[in-house]
Write an enzyme that holds these catalytic residues in place. Sequence first.
Site, PDB file in Angstrom:
ATOM      1  N   LEU A   1      -8.448  24.368 -27.744  1.00  0.00           N
ATOM      2  CA  LEU A   1      -7.675  25.389 -26.431  1.00  0.00           C
ATOM      3  C   LEU A   1      -6.137  24.780 -26.404  1.00  0.00           C
ATOM      4  CD1 LEU A   1      -7.556  27.196 -24.108  1.00  0.00           C
ATOM      5  CD2 LEU A   1      -8.607  25.269 -22.989  1.00  0.00           C
ATOM      6  N   GLU A   2      -5.156  25.308 -26.456  1.00  0.00           N
ATOM      7  CA  GLU A   2      -3.929  25.105 -26.434  1.00  0.00           C
ATOM      8  C   GLU A   2      -3.226  25.267 -24.750  1.00  0.00           C
ATOM      9  OE1 GLU A   2      -1.138  25.265 -30.081  1.00  0.00           O
ATOM     10  OE2 GLU A   2      -2.170  26.986 -29.932  1.00  0.00           O
ATOM     11  N   MET A   3      -2.707  24.322 -24.395  1.00  0.00           N
ATOM     12  CA  MET A   3      -2.217  24.790 -23.062  1.00  0.00           C
ATOM     13  C   MET A   3      -0.809  24.035 -22.837  1.00  0.00           C
ATOM     14  SD  MET A   3      -5.647  23.369 -20.588  1.00  0.00           S
ATOM     15  CE  MET A   3      -4.889  24.369 -19.359  1.00  0.00           C
TER      16      MET A   3
END
Length: 65
Positions: free
Chosen positions: A18-20
């Site tokens: 997951l990229e944030m």
Amino acid sequence: MPVWVESIRRCGTLLRFLEMFKSARFADVSLNQWMALTPPELVQAHLNLTPTVMGALRKQKRPIV
């Protein structure tokens, strides 16, 4: 801040990534596509790529699912 994942494959292991970001703007650009859309003279001058490699670059991104 750049992030990368390396040597992640193990038999039967599922990776969830997951990229944030702290930005309202997001752009997903493939290196292949970016090099294909950059003037070929610049790419060849800086990376010393062969004409075969240059010809294999794709202007359309191919998503990985």
